[in-house]
Enzyme design. Structure first.
Site, PDB file in Angstrom:
ATOM      1  N   GLY A 147      41.309  41.160  41.713  1.00 53.89           N
ATOM      2  CA  GLY A 147      43.149  41.340  40.743  1.00 53.89           C
ATOM      3  C   GLY A 147      43.603  39.695  40.362  1.00 53.89           C
ATOM      4  N   SER A 226      35.278  44.900  39.096  1.00 54.06           N
ATOM      5  CA  SER A 226      36.700  44.445  38.856  1.00 54.06           C
ATOM      6  C   SER A 226      36.704  44.454  40.257  1.00 54.06           C
ATOM      7  CB  SER A 226      37.410  45.860  37.925  1.00 54.06           C
ATOM      8  OG  SER A 226      38.078  46.001  37.879  1.00 54.06           O
TER       9      SER A 226
END
Length: 556
Positions: A147, A226
């Protein structure tokens, strides 16, 4: 200082010694490289050897007056003081919050974090090690997720020795600046997206030097998975503000496919669980400017400052002060209502372009992946509760909606954009395996219970061949091993194949939208309907579910 250094070495030694598949040897290997002589350690795995070249700096460290600046090349070769340069231990990871959660890095952190690790297969005959530079093996370049705020390429889960020795592929892991130190910017004095530019510098370094480690500079595949960080719960309720979710790893790879400077240095790209085609993976420049001023005020900076005063204040800010700001920004994990608006992610470099991929995408083979239960872990991050082991209707609804808005819908839209681009091979997989194995260091039941299903990033250990045999991270069951075989073979084939017509996945095309589904039974081509929401009226149900979770998170 010496005690801290000893502590760091102890932690890294423990992480290395946990690997029961690898045998430490008394051998090392010195290579002649463009940046000087580098000595790495040699480990033995299943009768074959792997050279591990750890903690190699790929530029000057961004410390002191180099904070908030583009990375600068090293002035001297790495072995200018001690020859050869010893690359036996991993370097620092980027400054970040460490709260002891399973997703937090356990690695030592510091501003001097610009390091990479290289894992080189050496074969089974020690006398042939020195012929390494003649090998020209394909290369996997891995960008860790987190993130834009947490994470490390040195995590045990990213130990690429397993993958390198199995498939004869040279592997690279990198660290780069995160959060405030990597993504704070200010017009005229602090450039945008320094963390992404760090990745670019590491990619260029790899292109220029990897041949000395047995790699082929023209056969580099970049890969990232991700990891999502979300805003506070109040913002999560406003789905009309799409910039509230920040994605990294897969989105970083997508970014580099859109960058002409980056695309010079890789041949193929693999992005899983994250893209930048939706605005919530980028941040508008004006909003970013306001965020910087808010952080300035929170940390006691000057009022009505000039641009130079803003720069000087942040350059002279102590790392401890930065961590204090991160704690304030991230206590949503510990059920404290916080102001997440002072954490930093990339500025939108494509602000004027609604669909940047179609016009900018590098004409290079692309592999995209997603897990079937992407959203499950995030309901408990956004609406914390004391016991996460029990599923509830509210959390199931919210998880499905989160997964749809953050992962599946952006992926479908990206595929609609790029599947019609001529001469762009695109492949898609859906990871649909609910791993039954739990381990205190990888999938602790208290953090990722079984009802999370095929959750976000679960495919990583299977791609990296960590579930082939019992290791320090897993004691795999038979279905784990089968899925490992499917995933690691898929990744290796994508990296190595000269002819992608032999690639085991079916290509995604405008006329035939095929998704390759990975289960315990293997690889099955299915239609793209598997990427659609499972429930009707999901948005309406999410309004109800979210209201109940806000009101009584421990109950619902």
């Amino acid at each position: 200082m010496n005690s801290e250094k000893h502590k760091m070495q102890t932690i890294l030694s423990q992480a290395s010694s946990m690997n029961i598949m690898a045998e430490e040897t008394d051998m090392s290997l010195t290579l002649e490289t463009p940046v000087g002589k580098i000595n790495g350690k040699v480990v033995k795995m299943d009768g074959k050897y792997v050279g591990e070249f750890l903690g190699i700096p790929y530029s000057k460290q961004p410390i002191g007056d180099r904070r908030f600046k583009f990375l600068e090349p090293l002035d001297e070769k790495l072995d200018h003081k001690v020859s050869p340069f010893l690359a036996h231990r991993k370097g620092n990871s980027a400054v970040q919050l460490q709260q002891g959660k399973f997703w937090d890095t356990k690695m030592p952190v510091g501003e001097d974090c610009i390091y990479l690790n290289i894992y080189t297969p050496l074969g089974s005959e020690p006398e042939n090690f020195q012929k390494l530079s003649e090998s020209k093996l394909p290369v996997l370049f891995h960008i860790h997720g987190g993130g834009f705020k947490i994470g490390s390429g040195s995590e045990p889960m990213y130990d690429l020795s397993f993958f390198a020795v199995r498939h004869d592929i040279v592997c690279v892991n990198i660290n780069y600046r995160l959060d405030m130190l990597g993504f704070l910017s200010y017009p005229g004095v602090i450039e945008d997206n320094l963390g992404l530019k760090d990745q670019q510098v590491a990619l260029k370094w790899t292109h220029e030097n990897i041949s000395a480690f047995g790699g082929d500079q023209d056969r580099v595949t970049i890969y990232g998975c991700s990891a999502v960080q979300s805003s506070v719960r109040d913002e999560m309720m406003s789905w009309t503000k799409p910039r509230m979710v920040r994605i990294l790893g897969g989105a970083s790879v997508h970014y580099h496919t859109l960058s002409p400077e980056s695309s010079k240095y890789f041949a193929r790209a693999f992005a899983s669980s994250g893209t930048v085609n939706r605005l919530w993976s980028r941040f508008y420049r004006n909003d970013h400017y306001k965020k910087t001023l808010k952080a300035l005020k929170m940390l006691g900076g000057p009022k009505n400052p000039t641009a130079e005063q803003v720069r000087d204040f942040f350059i002279n800010l102590s790392v401890d002060k930065i961590k204090e700001r991160q704690i304030q920004a991230k206590d949503f994990i510990t059920q404290t209502k916080v102001d997440q608006s002072v954490s930093f992610i990339p500025v939108d470099e494509f602000e004027e372009e609604k669909l940047p991929s179609k016009s900018r995408m590098a004409q290079k083979p692309l592999l995209l992946g997603v897990a079937s239960d992407e959203g499950t872990m995030f309901s408990d991050m956004i609406f914390p509760r004391k016991d996460i082991t029990k599923p509830t209707w509210c959390r199931q609804i919210f998880s499905e909606f989160f997964g749809e808005k953050v992962f599946y819908q952006p992926l479908r839209e990206l595929l609609d954009e790029i599947s019609s681009i001529p001469n762009l091979p695109v492949f898609v997989y859906l990871f649909d395996y609910k791993c039954p194995t739990r381990h205190k260091d990888l999938f602790p039941e208290a953090e990722v219970p079984m009802h999370f299903g095929s959750f976000h990033s679960l495919d990583i250990p299977f791609l990296f061949n960590l579930a082939e045999k019992k290791s320090y991270l897993m004691d795999p069951c038979e279905s784990d091993k089968r899925v490992n075989e499917t995933c690691t073979t898929m990744l290796a084939s994508f990296v190595k194949s000269d002819d992608l017509s032999q690639f085991p996945l079916v290509r995604y095309e405008t006329t035939k939208k095929t998704v390759n589904k990975i289960t315990a039974d293997g690889l099955t081509p299915v239609g793209s309907d598997c990427l659609l929401p499972k429930r009707k009226a999901l948005a309406f149900k999410t309004i109800t579910a979210s209201a109940m979770l806000l009101m009584a998170p421990n109950k619902y």
